[in-house]
Write a protein that holds these residues in place. Structure first.
Motif, mmCIF file in Angstrom:
data_model
loop_
_atom_site.group_PDB
_atom_site.id
_atom_site.type_symbol
_atom_site.label_atom_id
_atom_site.label_comp_id
_atom_site.label_asym_id
_atom_site.label_seq_id
_atom_site.Cartn_x
_atom_site.Cartn_y
_atom_site.Cartn_z
ATOM 1 N N ASN A 275 -2.571 2.472 22.485
ATOM 2 C CA ASN A 275 -3.783 1.675 22.271
ATOM 3 C C ASN A 275 -4.764 2.345 21.324
ATOM 4 O OD1 ASN A 275 -2.886 -0.402 23.871
ATOM 5 N ND2 ASN A 275 -3.632 0.574 25.742
ATOM 6 N N LYS A 276 -4.798 3.678 21.382
ATOM 7 C CA LYS A 276 -5.709 4.387 20.462
ATOM 8 C C LYS A 276 -5.228 4.296 19.025
ATOM 9 C CE LYS A 276 -8.945 7.403 22.056
ATOM 10 N NZ LYS A 276 -9.614 8.661 21.768
ATOM 11 N N GLY A 277 -3.906 4.333 18.849
ATOM 12 C CA GLY A 277 -3.331 4.149 17.519
ATOM 13 C C GLY A 277 -3.310 5.392 16.664
ATOM 14 N N GLY A 278 -2.614 5.293 15.547
ATOM 15 C CA GLY A 278 -2.523 6.387 14.578
ATOM 16 C C GLY A 278 -1.822 7.610 15.159
ATOM 17 N N PHE A 279 -2.236 8.781 14.687
ATOM 18 C CA PHE A 279 -1.528 10.020 15.034
ATOM 19 C C PHE A 279 -1.716 10.470 16.481
ATOM 20 C CE2 PHE A 279 -0.878 10.554 10.476
ATOM 21 C CZ PHE A 279 0.402 11.097 10.468
ATOM 22 N N VAL A 280 -2.457 9.704 17.274
ATOM 23 C CA VAL A 280 -2.610 10.068 18.685
ATOM 24 C C VAL A 280 -1.251 9.964 19.388
ATOM 25 C CG1 VAL A 280 -3.812 9.542 20.847
ATOM 26 C CG2 VAL A 280 -4.999 9.242 18.670
#
Ligand code: NA7
Length: 536
Positions: A275-280
């Motif tokens: 849900n946080k998205g990107g490189f997380v």
């Protein structure tokens, strides 16, 4: 090729006007050197000039995907969203070039065709496509890691009567897909970004997939004014944070093994990261690229997401990848899997149904002839070494870099900056630096600073030649290989390993231990009076 020398005696010749070329020209100028930049495009931008394909965006968060060396520049520029579009990044690079008055130092539409080290006169002779030769003491490759587009050698490409494009060499004028039958070949970062956008416009879109990909939501959003204001006031701590994190930008990386948590805990962590998205997501656990078992937990989670998103079960299965998650470049998407629920979108698995030839009207596979108006090659790059080999660079012994590194199979450098037998030739974010495994602007600043210090140190000592000793090169290369061999990267075909290019044996020319360790090593080299380099 005319041997006439039209211009001579620059201290430094820089090739490329992207992030690295701009910063390099700036640093060399400020250090008091005469510097001339050359760029094959008609303006600044580098990869962001060429990658104009629909949906092109950056995967690094905007507030970290910029220069941080200048307070003034950092404060003056305002990013609109978490992941900036190609257009916005290109505007940023124009802004930087204008703020620092750099454009006057570049000659545009000048492409290097060859470069030779003249041992007798201790200078580089660089030849350009328009028959001009320029000489300089130092020759700097600011050519980026992904600038040689890979159009696969599919026969019949000249016969195709429609239009075709490569995502890395996109036309300046907007391409209209309305009412068109379109093919996209390739499902890497570029394909995954372009496919949802083209699918909205095209009459039909057929995606030719060789390897299914793990794509995690980018979760892009518009930045709040207050947030941007606070960031601008805090450049030095942001810079410090970037320089002290593994990827050159904070990612919420958790120092926990995926196997140290229960299945239920992992589900919560992965869901949160999704849900946080990107490189997380790829940094949710610290051993995803080391342990096959840990990796499988992330891979399973994403496959389940694909199955719950794509309505047609057969298509969903075709979209499910099997390789080690994140061992190819992690991909961040905006509605990629959902696109396959649209009635105008279909998927062709080229492993089941290889492309045989391009015909006048479209693509002939082993099973079907598909007709198209437009074909998009999202087939990537001859990465890391391609842009260097393209310049046809010859060192002291007359051997080309391509021969020196056996066509990219035995890449050997010292710190990714230099290689033996090529005096006064330096690469910015070259092979065996952390390069593409991190946030590039940070890597670029550090590398350019290192090279500038090296050159200035040599000049202070009255040295005309800087070169790297062979032992330093082989030690560094062994070190890079030893570390990489612990990872799943080396077990996966990708443009990192070079195996996306036909007939290339796998190699892995990237330093994987992370940026802070790399920087520490470089700083130590400086402290030890540029250990590994010889200044004569
Ligand atoms: P990538 O990530 O190299 O993706 C290229 C895609 O094209 C990938 O899916 C390839 O399949 C596919 N490909 C390559 N050659 C062929 C042929 N001959 N037939 C069918 N499919 C093919 O390049 P991108 O431009 O998407 O991304 C590059 C980087 O830009 C990215 O990592 C970011 O750093 C920004 P494969 O997976 O090799 O089987």
């Amino acid at each position: 090729m005319s041997e006439q020398t039209h211009q001579t005696d620059y201290d430094v010749l820089v090739v490329g006007a992207g992030f690295s070329g701009l910063y390099a020209v700036y640093r060399f100028r400020e250090a008091g050197l005469t510097v001339q930049g050359f760029e094959r495009a008609e303006d600044v931008g580098g990869v962001w000039h060429w990658n104009r394909y629909p949906g092109a965006k950056c995967d690094s968060e905007s507030i970290y995907y910029n220069f941080t060396f200048s307070e003034d520049i950092y404060r003056k520029w305002t990013w609109s969203s978490r992941f900036a579009s190609q257009k916005e990044i290109l505007c940023y690079l124009h802004f930087v070039a204008e703020e620092l008055d750099l454009k006057k130092h570049f000659q545009f539409q000048r492409e290097v065709v060859s470069a030779f080290y003249d041992d007798e006169n201790e200078l580089w002779k660089v030849h350009f496509s328009d028959d001009v030769t320029v000489t300089a003491k130092y020759f700097i490759a600011a050519t980026g890691c992904l600038s040689k587009a890979n159009v696969p050698p599919i026969s019949g490409i000249d016969q195709f009567e429609g239009e075709w494009y490569h995502t890395g060499d996109w036309p300046v004028d907007e391409v209209d897909f309305k009412d068109q039958d379109v093919a996209v070949i390739g499902t890497g970062s570029s394909g995954v970004q372009a496919i949802p956008v083209i699918a909205k416009e095209a009459k039909s879109l057929t995606v030719f997939q060789r390897t299914p990909q793990y794509a995690v939501p980018a979760n892009n959003y518009v930045y709040e004014h207050d947030y941007i204001d606070s960031v601008k006031k805090d450049r030095s701590s942001i810079r410090e944070l970037m320089y002290s994190t593994r990827l050159g930008m904070p990612t919420d990386r958790r120092e926990v093994s995926a196997l140290d948590e229960t299945k239920e805990q992992r589900e919560i962590i992965y869901e949160h990261a999704w849900n946080k998205g990107g490189f997380v997501f790829p940094t949710a656990y610290n051993d995803l690229l080391i342990s096959e078992e840990s990796n499988a937990t992330a891979a399973n989670f994403i496959r389940n997401k694909i199955r719950s998103t794509v309505q047609n079960e057969d298509v969903a299965e075709q979209l499910c990848p099997e390789y080690y998650y994140a061992a190819k470049r992690p991909i961040f998407d905006s509605g990629y899997y959902e696109t396959f629920n649209q009635p105008n979108v279909s998927l062709v698995d080229v492993k089941q149904e290889p492309i045989e030839v391009l015909t006048k009207t479209g693509i002939q596979t082993t099973k079907t002839l598909y007709d198209f108006d437009k074909i998009v090659f999202a087939t990537g790059y001859d990465g890391i070494t391609g842009s260097l080999f393209k310049m046809n660079i010859h060192g002291r012994s007359g051997q080309s870099l391509q021969e020196h590194w056996q066509n990219g199979e035995t890449v050997q450098t010292y710190l990714g900056v230099a290689t033996d037998d090529f005096p006064n030739f330096f690469m910015i974010t070259g092979p065996q630096s952390p390069s593409v495994l991190m946030n590039m602007p940070v890597a670029i600043e550090q590398h350019v600073d290192f090279i500038t210090d090296l050159i200035m140190n040599a000049r202070e000592k009255g040295s005309t030649n800087v070169e790297v000793v062979q032992a330093a090169v082989s030690n560094w290369s062994n070190e890079c290989k030893t570390i990489a061999d612990y990872t799943l990267y080396v077990k996966t075909d990708s443009w990192y390993t070079g195996t996306n290019i036909e007939n290339r044996t796998s190699r892995f020319p990237i330093f994987v231990a992370g940026f802070p360790i790399f920087k520490q090593i470089c700083d130590q080299v400086i402290q030890n009076d540029f250990e590994g380099f010889v200044m004569s």
